[in-house]
Design an enzyme around this catalytic site. Structure first.
Site, PDB file in Angstrom:
ATOM      1  N   CYS A 130      -2.597   2.984   3.233  1.00  0.00           N
ATOM      2  CA  CYS A 130      -1.391   3.740   2.886  1.00  0.00           C
ATOM      3  C   CYS A 130      -1.763   5.005   2.106  1.00  0.00           C
ATOM      4  O   CYS A 130      -2.326   5.924   2.668  1.00  0.00           O
ATOM      5  CB  CYS A 130      -0.424   2.830   2.117  1.00  0.00           C
ATOM      6  SG  CYS A 130       1.245   3.506   2.021  1.00  0.00           S
ATOM      7  N   HIS A 157      -0.120  -2.434   5.348  1.00  0.00           N
ATOM      8  CA  HIS A 157      -0.789  -3.056   4.202  1.00  0.00           C
ATOM      9  C   HIS A 157      -1.359  -4.440   4.512  1.00  0.00           C
ATOM     10  O   HIS A 157      -0.687  -5.454   4.261  1.00  0.00           O
ATOM     11  CB  HIS A 157       0.210  -3.193   3.046  1.00  0.00           C
ATOM     12  CG  HIS A 157       0.574  -1.894   2.418  1.00  0.00           C
ATOM     13  ND1 HIS A 157      -0.028  -1.413   1.277  1.00  0.00           N
ATOM     14  CD2 HIS A 157       1.474  -0.956   2.786  1.00  0.00           C
ATOM     15  CE1 HIS A 157       0.499  -0.238   0.957  1.00  0.00           C
ATOM     16  NE2 HIS A 157       1.407   0.061   1.865  1.00  0.00           N
ATOM     17  N   GLU A 215      -3.434  -6.026   2.801  1.00  0.00           N
ATOM     18  CA  GLU A 215      -3.623  -6.785   1.551  1.00  0.00           C
ATOM     19  C   GLU A 215      -2.360  -7.508   1.122  1.00  0.00           C
ATOM     20  O   GLU A 215      -2.410  -8.368   0.243  1.00  0.00           O
ATOM     21  CB  GLU A 215      -4.136  -5.846   0.442  1.00  0.00           C
ATOM     22  CG  GLU A 215      -3.082  -5.063  -0.323  1.00  0.00           C
ATOM     23  CD  GLU A 215      -2.526  -3.878   0.451  1.00  0.00           C
ATOM     24  OE1 GLU A 215      -2.723  -3.817   1.680  1.00  0.00           O
ATOM     25  OE2 GLU A 215      -1.880  -3.019  -0.167  1.00  0.00           O
TER      26      GLU A 215
END
Lengths: 85, 281
Positions: B142, B251, B253
């Site tokens: 991002c 994302h 994560e």
């Protein structure tokens, strides 16, 4: 002291949704006859000394490394005013 | 490492919630936590050496810029994948002994000027740019992807979403390339779902760059089931020529376990890099 202006605009081929949104808002204001709007950034840079070619080179370097991203934007540098001080 | 050292580390990593679930009610919380930690430590005796070896073997730095939001989640993802996360600070030009670096999501320097434009000139990025040239694996998520583009470690740029809306949703992606150090654990063509949350995630580059990325297999992730932001050629993530530097807008994560995300299909990104680091070592 000298003021140099740097104007940064998205390249014409890059979609400018903010400009389009402004264009889309105009009819509600009763404003007609506007074909397109492009949104950009305006920087006012004040120099210690005169806007000689060396100083303008510094401003151009600043514009192409930081103020504008040459991948998506183009910029124009112009000397706006020169006055004692 | 004894029980107390181990406990300190675990508590530092923010896992105390799980530990306190072991605790008995009615005792002061510190005692409860310590007791619980000792019990976990003892119960893991048989597998602990293997865990420690695996975790000690790969140190992955996560940079925190002023305005970073997802640095702790990135650290957590690295830990869940079996690595050792190392916090790096934007003002520090020394990467220490990390073997890979993650630039996390967020709004570095408030997104002033352009997303990632100020972060590019931070001391830590000077070190990251040098190390990346030497082959250090770098992942930008991002805002981290925006920083990588501004740093010219990846081509192109991220601009305002078409339609202007900030997009926040679970996003389907196709893993287009497993030939990067960050995607080797995936099958090529695999479909994964991870969160997407960005207002300036529209990938743009000139046609020649896009053609080259495609021809060289450097489009790593593509949006599936509809383009959320107008990214050219549905591009969600790309790699450098060596496949060591990868940037993506969604994302991974945030998708490392069922409890806190739409699933665990993002974990493979972190497993990939740890596998490649262990293979090298």
């Amino acid at each position: 002291m000298t003021r140099v202006v740097v104007d940064v605009l998205l390249k014409p081929e890059i979609l400018d949704p903010q400009g389009q949104a402004i264009l889309g808002a105009l009819p509600a204001l009763g404003i007609s006859g506007v074909r397109s709007v492009r949104q950009g950034k305006h920087f006012e840079v004040e120099l210690d000394g005169a806007a000689d070619s060396e100083a303008l080179d510094r401003v151009r370097r600043m514009a192409e490394t930081l103020l504008a991203n040459p991948v998506i934007e183009e910029f124009v540098v112009r000397v706006e005013s020169a006055h004692a001080g | 490492m004894d029980a107390n050292q181990w406990l300190d580390e675990v508590l530092w990593q923010g896992e105390f919630v799980e530990l306190t679930a072991w605790a008995e009610p009615g005792r002061p919380s510190d005692c409860r936590r310590l007791d619980a930690g000792r019990r976990v430590f003892d119960s893991l005796a048989s597998v602990r050496p293997a865990l420690e070896v695996a975790r000690m073997s790969a140190r992955v730095g996560v940079v925190t810029f002023p305005g970073s939001l997802d640095d702790r989640d990135a650290q957590r993802a690295i830990r869940l994948a079996g690595g050792t996360p190392v916090a790096l600070w934007h003002g520090d030009a020394d990467l220490g002994d990390v073997q890979a670096v993650v630039l996390p999501g967020g709004f570095s320097y408030g997104d002033y000027l352009r997303c990632g434009a100020i972060a590019r000139f931070s001391p830590v990025m000077g070190a990251v740019i040098d190390a990346a040239a030497g082959g250090l694996p770098v992942l930008g998520i991002c805002n981290g992807f925006q920083v990588l583009c501004e740093s010219h470690l990846l081509p192109g740029a991220l601009v305002r979403n078409a339609g202007l809306h900030f997009v926040c949703r679970d996003q389907g992606l196709v893993v287009e390339s497993s030939r990067t150090v960050w995607t080797s654990a995936y099958d090529e063509g695999a479909r994964i779902v991870v969160p997407l949350k960005s207002g300036e995630g529209r990938y743009v580059a000139d046609a020649r760059t896009l053609d080259a990325l495609q021809a060289e297999g450097r489009v790593v992730f593509r949006y599936a089931e509809g383009n959320p932001n107008g990214s050219l050629r549905d591009i969600a993530g790309i790699a450098n020529e060596a496949g060591t530097v990868v940037g993506l807008m969604p994302h991974p994560e945030h998708a490392v376990e069922d409890l806190t995300g739409p699933g665990d299909e993002g974990l493979g990104v972190f497993v990939s890099v740890l596998s490649s680091l262990l293979a090298v070592a």
